[in-house]
Scaffold this motif. Sequence first.
Motif, PDB file in Angstrom:
ATOM      1  N   SER A   6     -60.430  21.901 -30.259  1.00  0.00           N
ATOM      2  CA  SER A   6     -59.358  22.625 -30.297  1.00  0.00           C
ATOM      3  C   SER A   6     -59.618  24.058 -30.297  1.00  0.00           C
ATOM      4  CB  SER A   6     -58.394  22.435 -31.828  1.00  0.00           C
ATOM      5  OG  SER A   6     -59.404  22.787 -32.649  1.00  0.00           O
ATOM      6  N   LYS A   7     -60.950  24.480 -30.419  1.00  0.00           N
ATOM      7  CA  LYS A   7     -61.495  25.796 -30.324  1.00  0.00           C
ATOM      8  C   LYS A   7     -62.360  26.106 -29.161  1.00  0.00           C
ATOM      9  CE  LYS A   7     -61.367  26.209 -35.421  1.00  0.00           C
ATOM     10  NZ  LYS A   7     -62.118  26.639 -36.627  1.00  0.00           N
ATOM     11  N   MET A   8     -62.822  24.977 -28.521  1.00  0.00           N
ATOM     12  CA  MET A   8     -63.962  25.169 -27.419  1.00  0.00           C
ATOM     13  C   MET A   8     -63.333  24.326 -26.098  1.00  0.00           C
ATOM     14  SD  MET A   8     -67.518  24.375 -29.540  1.00  0.00           S
ATOM     15  CE  MET A   8     -68.481  24.937 -28.158  1.00  0.00           C
ATOM     16  N   ALA A   9     -63.522  25.263 -25.044  1.00  0.00           N
ATOM     17  CA  ALA A   9     -63.246  24.772 -23.777  1.00  0.00           C
ATOM     18  C   ALA A   9     -64.223  23.774 -23.072  1.00  0.00           C
ATOM     19  CB  ALA A   9     -62.979  25.824 -22.819  1.00  0.00           C
ATOM     20  N   ASP A  10     -63.802  22.911 -22.134  1.00  0.00           N
ATOM     21  CA  ASP A  10     -65.049  21.911 -21.841  1.00  0.00           C
ATOM     22  C   ASP A  10     -66.228  22.647 -21.552  1.00  0.00           C
ATOM     23  OD1 ASP A  10     -62.962  19.924 -22.129  1.00  0.00           O
ATOM     24  OD2 ASP A  10     -62.695  19.620 -19.950  1.00  0.00           O
ATOM     25  N   VAL A 435     -58.360   1.538 -29.025  1.00  0.00           N
ATOM     26  CA  VAL A 435     -58.035   2.981 -28.761  1.00  0.00           C
ATOM     27  C   VAL A 435     -59.352   3.898 -28.917  1.00  0.00           C
ATOM     28  CG1 VAL A 435     -56.736   4.781 -29.938  1.00  0.00           C
ATOM     29  CG2 VAL A 435     -55.754   2.638 -30.015  1.00  0.00           C
ATOM     30  N   SER A 436     -59.510   4.875 -28.175  1.00  0.00           N
ATOM     31  CA  SER A 436     -60.437   5.682 -28.161  1.00  0.00           C
ATOM     32  C   SER A 436     -60.093   6.983 -28.163  1.00  0.00           C
ATOM     33  CB  SER A 436     -61.554   5.319 -26.830  1.00  0.00           C
ATOM     34  OG  SER A 436     -62.682   5.583 -27.044  1.00  0.00           O
ATOM     35  N   SER A 437     -61.024   8.014 -29.313  1.00  0.00           N
ATOM     36  CA  SER A 437     -60.539   9.276 -29.153  1.00  0.00           C
ATOM     37  C   SER A 437     -62.082   9.947 -28.834  1.00  0.00           C
ATOM     38  CB  SER A 437     -60.179   9.785 -30.719  1.00  0.00           C
ATOM     39  OG  SER A 437     -61.273   9.535 -31.548  1.00  0.00           O
ATOM     40  N   HIS A 438     -62.831   9.509 -27.778  1.00  0.00           N
ATOM     41  CA  HIS A 438     -63.997  10.090 -27.483  1.00  0.00           C
ATOM     42  C   HIS A 438     -63.894  11.583 -27.024  1.00  0.00           C
ATOM     43  CE1 HIS A 438     -62.333   7.403 -24.122  1.00  0.00           C
ATOM     44  NE2 HIS A 438     -62.299   8.476 -23.601  1.00  0.00           N
ATOM     45  N   PHE A 439     -62.756  11.799 -26.325  1.00  0.00           N
ATOM     46  CA  PHE A 439     -62.550  13.401 -25.891  1.00  0.00           C
ATOM     47  C   PHE A 439     -62.651  14.217 -27.172  1.00  0.00           C
ATOM     48  CE2 PHE A 439     -60.051  17.222 -25.308  1.00  0.00           C
ATOM     49  CZ  PHE A 439     -60.357  17.491 -23.873  1.00  0.00           C
ATOM     50  N   SER A 440     -61.920  13.873 -28.111  1.00  0.00           N
ATOM     51  CA  SER A 440     -62.270  14.989 -29.295  1.00  0.00           C
ATOM     52  C   SER A 440     -63.275  14.375 -30.181  1.00  0.00           C
ATOM     53  CB  SER A 440     -60.905  14.315 -30.195  1.00  0.00           C
ATOM     54  OG  SER A 440     -59.727  14.913 -29.658  1.00  0.00           O
ATOM     55  N   ASP A 441     -63.740  13.397 -30.359  1.00  0.00           N
ATOM     56  CA  ASP A 441     -64.805  12.882 -31.303  1.00  0.00           C
ATOM     57  C   ASP A 441     -66.333  12.415 -30.640  1.00  0.00           C
ATOM     58  OD1 ASP A 441     -62.813  13.557 -33.197  1.00  0.00           O
ATOM     59  OD2 ASP A 441     -61.908  11.497 -33.059  1.00  0.00           O
ATOM     60  N   GLY A 442     -66.202  12.228 -29.217  1.00  0.00           N
ATOM     61  CA  GLY A 442     -67.478  11.757 -28.869  1.00  0.00           C
ATOM     62  C   GLY A 442     -67.673  10.520 -29.387  1.00  0.00           C
ATOM     63  N   GLY A 443     -68.880   9.865 -29.399  1.00  0.00           N
ATOM     64  CA  GLY A 443     -69.468   8.670 -29.542  1.00  0.00           C
ATOM     65  C   GLY A 443     -68.798   8.108 -30.877  1.00  0.00           C
ATOM     66  N   ASP A 444     -68.429   8.821 -31.807  1.00  0.00           N
ATOM     67  CA  ASP A 444     -67.870   8.316 -33.138  1.00  0.00           C
ATOM     68  C   ASP A 444     -66.470   7.810 -32.752  1.00  0.00           C
ATOM     69  OD1 ASP A 444     -70.067   8.717 -34.874  1.00  0.00           O
ATOM     70  OD2 ASP A 444     -69.461  10.801 -35.279  1.00  0.00           O
ATOM     71  N   GLY A 445     -65.724   8.417 -32.078  1.00  0.00           N
ATOM     72  CA  GLY A 445     -64.470   8.275 -31.575  1.00  0.00           C
ATOM     73  C   GLY A 445     -64.239   7.120 -30.731  1.00  0.00           C
ATOM     74  N   ALA A 446     -65.478   6.492 -30.154  1.00  0.00           N
ATOM     75  CA  ALA A 446     -65.387   5.488 -29.225  1.00  0.00           C
ATOM     76  C   ALA A 446     -66.147   3.999 -29.694  1.00  0.00           C
ATOM     77  CB  ALA A 446     -66.113   5.659 -27.700  1.00  0.00           C
ATOM     78  N   LEU A 447     -66.237   4.128 -31.073  1.00  0.00           N
ATOM     79  CA  LEU A 447     -66.903   2.753 -31.712  1.00  0.00           C
ATOM     80  C   LEU A 447     -66.018   1.489 -31.500  1.00  0.00           C
ATOM     81  CD1 LEU A 447     -68.283   4.369 -34.852  1.00  0.00           C
ATOM     82  CD2 LEU A 447     -69.428   4.094 -32.768  1.00  0.00           C
ATOM     83  N   GLU A 448     -64.785   1.592 -31.437  1.00  0.00           N
ATOM     84  CA  GLU A 448     -63.899   0.373 -31.372  1.00  0.00           C
ATOM     85  C   GLU A 448     -64.160  -0.034 -29.889  1.00  0.00           C
ATOM     86  OE1 GLU A 448     -58.995  -0.831 -31.380  1.00  0.00           O
ATOM     87  OE2 GLU A 448     -59.697   1.381 -32.269  1.00  0.00           O
TER      88      GLU A 448
END
Length: 590
Positions: A6-10, A435-448
Amino acid sequence: MAYDVSKMADWQIAEAAEEHMPAPEEWQEKLGLKKGEVLAYGKVARLDFLKIMERLKDKPDGKYIEVTAVTPTPLGEGKTTTTMGLMEGLGKQGENVGGCIRQPSGGPTMNVKGTAAGGGNAILIPHTEFSMGLTGDINDIMNAHNLAMVALTARMQHERNYDDEQLARLSRMPRLNIDPNRVEMGWILDFCAQSLRNIIIGIGGRMDGFLMQSKFGIAVGSELMAILSIVRDLADLRERMNHITVAFDKKGKPITTADLEVAGAMTAWMRNTINPTLCCTAEYQPCMVHAGPFANIAVGQSSIIADRLGLKMFDYHVTESGFAADIGFEKFWNVKCRYSGLKPHVSVLTTSIRSLKMHGGGPKVVAGVALPDTYKKPNVELVEKGCENMLHHINTIRTSGINPVVCINMFPTDTKEEVAIVRKAAEAAGARCAVSSHFSDGGDGALELADAVKEACKEKNDFKFLYPMEMKLRERVDNIAKVVYGADGVSWAPEAAAKAKAFEADSKYDEYATMMVKTHLSLTHDPSIKGTPKGWMLPIRDILIYSGAKFLCPMAGAISLMPGTGSDPAFRKVDVDVKTGKVKGLHEVD
């Protein structure tokens, strides 16, 4: 660590991650490679494919994972982001994982779509190098391809200017009698340049070339890129280089690169392209970059070479296919896997709530124009209707004998209710869903997602091709149209039908792969038609021949081999910080 999206661009996330990116010599130790197997090239490195494969040839292969997608909006639905996120998720779990994605074209990078480096915390680094040429494979392909055109046009000029005796004395080559109305190849450039689609060359005097109509295509659509995608080694590359059809003579006989005695020099330009470039995710999982994009007009796969290498080096190897499952997965399934002899364990179907809303009847999505509010607010009805497109692609993958994993690539505006609808539909169709939130959370968001993929890899599948090689061309196309696209059948333009009959009558073309040329924005040939249409015919207007790659390419709809630059192109935002030398303004979507 995951950065705050939310604070950093790609580009800022990539720049921060690059501060701790392993250097080429560190990768050697990290990957257990030997001296001379990692070839340093600035911030990145090439992997010496021949040396590594020879040393690891008896090692068992790891698990083979392919990533594809539903029919995307023009913005892309995060296939590369999902590829990066899955590697990061598996890495978080301590798995030996790596992968390969395709090298971006300068055309989209400087146009509207962006660099296809992933995004957020699931991004490939080094970002600028990846986006702007990397180790030069596309430039080598451009030089090799255009050298063939130099050889052809020079030959045409000399055959016009000299009689047989003079020609034999000056060139030591027989007269080829090239038909100027049957030149198959054109020139290539790695930008979207619509003004070069149709050109006249040779304007001037007799020493200024041969006056004729010609054309440009985008570099990554070159047959040479297709060849790089499917060759097994340097010897295979050299052999295929001989057989590229550049033109036809006045009796209809193909004029090849071997006839022009240019194939060896073309291979010399491309000799280093067989070595994949080593980059990594923002969480430092190794990821090779090899071969190019454009699955709508080319094979659109990361290379067989990189997949062979990755399966020896990693326990889990993730590879990316271009666009949706009707194009990218179909070519992975029936062309790439047939050429490589490799059998995938699972396919990941990248899905977004945004794309399903579009296929459910949402407003038009235009690249470079602000996304309509419909896609930012909850709309359960559109998602439910749009799930039909996802179910179509699930069925396509299941037809290959693979049970896919549906990855819901989580956007910040997605709601629990919308996600639940997609999960229910996917699981009812027999697919795993994560469901994967890898964009926001990286590897932690892709564990499922990582768990679902590992479970799928443990299952045996009954992988099989859609058609046997013995099947004739028109029957193959009919099969693809009905099973993969959902058409009622195929309508052939007279010229295309005549070419198909000629190819079918010559048994040498039985071994050629069928490489469909079609829009990626619809299951049909018409990019404006969304959802899962019924009651339509696929029109085939022409067939291209790639005799080096051994592809016959039926063309559906008005596909151009040279895309156009839009009215608000990305290059307007790209610049260099003169104090640091860093590139700024690059953006990415996929």
